[in-house]
Design a protein around this motif. Structure first.
Motif, mmCIF file in Angstrom:
data_model
loop_
_atom_site.group_PDB
_atom_site.id
_atom_site.type_symbol
_atom_site.label_atom_id
_atom_site.label_comp_id
_atom_site.label_asym_id
_atom_site.label_seq_id
_atom_site.Cartn_x
_atom_site.Cartn_y
_atom_site.Cartn_z
ATOM 1 N N ALA A 282 44.037 41.681 28.591
ATOM 2 C CA ALA A 282 44.358 41.089 29.900
ATOM 3 C C ALA A 282 45.846 41.200 30.214
ATOM 4 O O ALA A 282 46.234 41.512 31.338
ATOM 5 C CB ALA A 282 43.910 39.630 29.934
ATOM 6 N N ASP A 283 46.712 40.934 29.215
ATOM 7 C CA ASP A 283 48.162 40.975 29.467
ATOM 8 C C ASP A 283 48.934 41.779 28.425
ATOM 9 O O ASP A 283 50.144 41.976 28.535
ATOM 10 C CB ASP A 283 48.734 39.558 29.521
ATOM 11 C CG ASP A 283 48.418 38.755 28.258
ATOM 12 O OD1 ASP A 283 48.007 39.369 27.238
ATOM 13 O OD2 ASP A 283 48.573 37.525 28.294
ATOM 14 N N HIS A 284 48.226 42.226 27.365
ATOM 15 C CA HIS A 284 48.820 43.031 26.297
ATOM 16 C C HIS A 284 49.945 42.304 25.544
ATOM 17 O O HIS A 284 50.763 42.942 24.890
ATOM 18 C CB HIS A 284 49.350 44.364 26.845
ATOM 19 C CG HIS A 284 48.304 45.184 27.530
ATOM 20 N ND1 HIS A 284 47.310 45.839 26.841
ATOM 21 C CD2 HIS A 284 48.087 45.414 28.853
ATOM 22 C CE1 HIS A 284 46.525 46.472 27.712
ATOM 23 N NE2 HIS A 284 46.974 46.220 28.927
ATOM 24 N N THR A 285 49.983 40.982 25.673
ATOM 25 C CA THR A 285 50.992 40.205 24.945
ATOM 26 C C THR A 285 50.381 39.048 24.158
ATOM 27 O O THR A 285 50.903 38.673 23.098
ATOM 28 C CB THR A 285 52.043 39.633 25.917
ATOM 29 O OG1 THR A 285 51.389 38.833 26.901
ATOM 30 C CG2 THR A 285 52.814 40.762 26.600
ATOM 31 N N THR A 286 49.292 38.469 24.674
ATOM 32 C CA THR A 286 48.659 37.331 24.000
ATOM 33 C C THR A 286 47.977 37.789 22.721
ATOM 34 O O THR A 286 47.107 38.677 22.762
ATOM 35 C CB THR A 286 47.623 36.664 24.912
ATOM 36 O OG1 THR A 286 48.241 36.268 26.133
ATOM 37 C CG2 THR A 286 47.000 35.453 24.224
ATOM 38 N N PRO A 287 48.334 37.232 21.568
ATOM 39 C CA PRO A 287 47.723 37.668 20.298
ATOM 40 C C PRO A 287 46.243 37.296 20.225
ATOM 41 O O PRO A 287 45.815 36.252 20.742
ATOM 42 C CB PRO A 287 48.524 36.916 19.234
ATOM 43 C CG PRO A 287 49.763 36.433 19.916
ATOM 44 C CD PRO A 287 49.393 36.225 21.344
ATOM 45 N N ILE A 288 45.477 38.147 19.608
ATOM 46 C CA ILE A 288 44.097 37.845 19.241
ATOM 47 C C ILE A 288 44.088 37.633 17.729
ATOM 48 O O ILE A 288 44.577 38.481 16.968
ATOM 49 C CB ILE A 288 43.139 38.982 19.621
ATOM 50 C CG1 ILE A 288 43.122 39.178 21.137
ATOM 51 C CG2 ILE A 288 41.722 38.686 19.118
ATOM 52 C CD1 ILE A 288 42.258 40.351 21.590
ATOM 53 N N THR A 289 43.553 36.523 17.284
ATOM 54 C CA THR A 289 43.563 36.201 15.857
ATOM 55 C C THR A 289 42.143 36.202 15.306
ATOM 56 O O THR A 289 41.163 36.235 16.044
ATOM 57 C CB THR A 289 44.216 34.831 15.604
ATOM 58 O OG1 THR A 289 43.457 33.811 16.290
ATOM 59 C CG2 THR A 289 45.651 34.815 16.104
ATOM 60 N N VAL A 290 42.056 36.150 13.991
ATOM 61 C CA VAL A 290 40.755 36.180 13.317
ATOM 62 C C VAL A 290 40.737 35.134 12.213
ATOM 63 O O VAL A 290 41.747 34.883 11.556
ATOM 64 C CB VAL A 290 40.469 37.584 12.739
ATOM 65 C CG1 VAL A 290 41.459 37.953 11.631
ATOM 66 C CG2 VAL A 290 39.037 37.696 12.225
ATOM 67 N N SER A 291 39.585 34.490 12.057
ATOM 68 C CA SER A 291 39.350 33.588 10.926
ATOM 69 C C SER A 291 38.467 34.299 9.920
ATOM 70 O O SER A 291 37.554 35.050 10.296
ATOM 71 C CB SER A 291 38.673 32.298 11.390
ATOM 72 O OG SER A 291 39.495 31.600 12.297
ATOM 73 N N ILE A 292 38.743 34.066 8.625
ATOM 74 C CA ILE A 292 38.042 34.809 7.574
ATOM 75 C C ILE A 292 37.537 33.851 6.506
ATOM 76 O O ILE A 292 38.287 33.019 5.996
ATOM 77 C CB ILE A 292 38.960 35.864 6.926
ATOM 78 C CG1 ILE A 292 39.515 36.825 7.990
ATOM 79 C CG2 ILE A 292 38.202 36.642 5.847
ATOM 80 C CD1 ILE A 292 40.484 37.857 7.435
ATOM 81 N N GLY A 293 36.250 33.978 6.194
ATOM 82 C CA GLY A 293 35.658 33.281 5.054
ATOM 83 C C GLY A 293 35.342 34.290 3.975
ATOM 84 O O GLY A 293 34.870 35.392 4.264
#
Length: 341
Positions: A282-293
């Protein structure tokens, strides 16, 4: 039993080898006893070698899931057995050649089966009682027609089967392996773990707040983010590790030959890498994060129990604030430390 059925359904050569071993034990076994009883010792011994070879090949194929070597051995031994028995069987033995043609095409790659069938044909003709062209020509023409048509059918079906298998095991959006491929991979993992004691770890990954990505960037943007995510992980994992799309924005990584500490380190590297590199379309600046089990494979595991533990660890990572790694084997320790505090 369900795992056995799935393995046989997913590997037609394995099912052929297992089916042949069952037929050999049930069908050839009594014939061997009859031939010994009737004094036909040489043919009985050849049949016994065939029976032992088929049984050994089936055991090897089942325990290692390596199909090509036992398939090649079976084709060579069965073909050699027919050639050796021709002087004893006489002209009636030629009828077994047509069965051999189909068998070899089922066991081997088409070009190798073609070569072997032609070689065996000339050998059995040389050893047979056929002498005149009036006798030889009908057999040669029918044999050539049989393995010619069989070659075309098997070659075409192999190509179609390979394309269908590739399609059925691949996620259409991201191009990585899908959940069905994960089921097959877990069968191999359990076999290697039980046979060689190789330790395995499983990571369950879920992109955080991914609905927000779809809402702000649209579904096309969400799809682009998923492809970027899988590309990032594919470049970062070792060649012996496998990445699968489990469903939606959930993914599974199977790590080979890892202990708990290494598994956690790998998971943390992936978690940090995604947070640093992956941005919202959408803005190429907001981070996308991930949770890992994460969870290690245990001796009494099946696929469901192993994934369930990793999923519980993933839930703990989400509940703990997202963008983090939780190892299932550390959850009890973490909770006890929290209660002590």
């Amino acid at each position: 039993m369900h795992r056995v059925k799935r393995r046989l359904e997913n590997n037609y050569k394995l099912s052929l080898i297992i089916g042949l071993s069952v037929f050999a034990i049930a069908g050839i076994g009594p014939i061997i006893l009859y031939r010994f009883y009737s004094g036909n010792t040489f043919v009985a011994l050849v049949d016994m070698v065939l029976l032992l070879t088929v049984t050994g090949a089936a055991i090897y194929a089942w325990t290692t899931d390596n199909i090509e070597p036992p398939a090649m051995v079976l084709a060579l031994v069965v073909s050699g057995g027919l050639v050796l028995m021709m002087p004893k069987l006489g002209t009636p033995g030629l009828f077994w050649y047509f069965t051999l043609v189909v068998f070899n095409f089922g066991m081997l790659r088409a070009k190798w089966a073609l070569f072997l069938n032609v070689t065996v044909m000339w050998l059995v003709l040389y050893l047979s009682e056929l002498s005149s062209w009036d006798e030889l020509l009908p057999f040669v023409m029918s044999a050539l027609a049989t393995f010619g048509f069989t070659f075309i059918i098997v070659y075409r079906s192999d190509m179609q089967r390979m394309r269908l298998e590739q399609t059925s095991l691949t996620d259409a959006l991201t191009g990585i392996a899908n959940r069905r491929a994960l089921d097959q991979e877990l069968d191999l993992v359990f076999a290697h773990f039980q046979r060689f004691g190789i330790p395995f770890g499983l990571l369950m990954l879920d992109l955080d707040n991914f609905k927000r990505v779809n809402d702000t960037a649209g579904h096309e943007g969400g799809d682009a983010a998923l492809r970027a995510f899988t590309g990032l992980l594919t470049e970062s994992l070792r060649k012996e590790d496998r990445l699968f799309r489990y469903g939606g924005e959930e993914f599974v990584v199977v790590l080979a030959n890892v202990e708990q500490t290494t598994m956690k380190q790998v998971a943390q590297v992936l978690c940090d890498l995604v947070a640093e590199e992956l941005k919202s379309p959408a803005d190429h600046t907001t981070p996308i994060t991930v949770s890992i089990g994460a969870s290690l494979l245990q001796a009494d595991d099946d696929g469901e129990s192993w994934i369930h533990r990793a999923d519980k660890a993933l839930y703990a990572a989400k509940a703990g604030g997202r963008n983090q790694v939780v190892v299932y084997e550390e959850i009890d320790h973490m909770q006890s430390r929290g209660s002590d505090a």
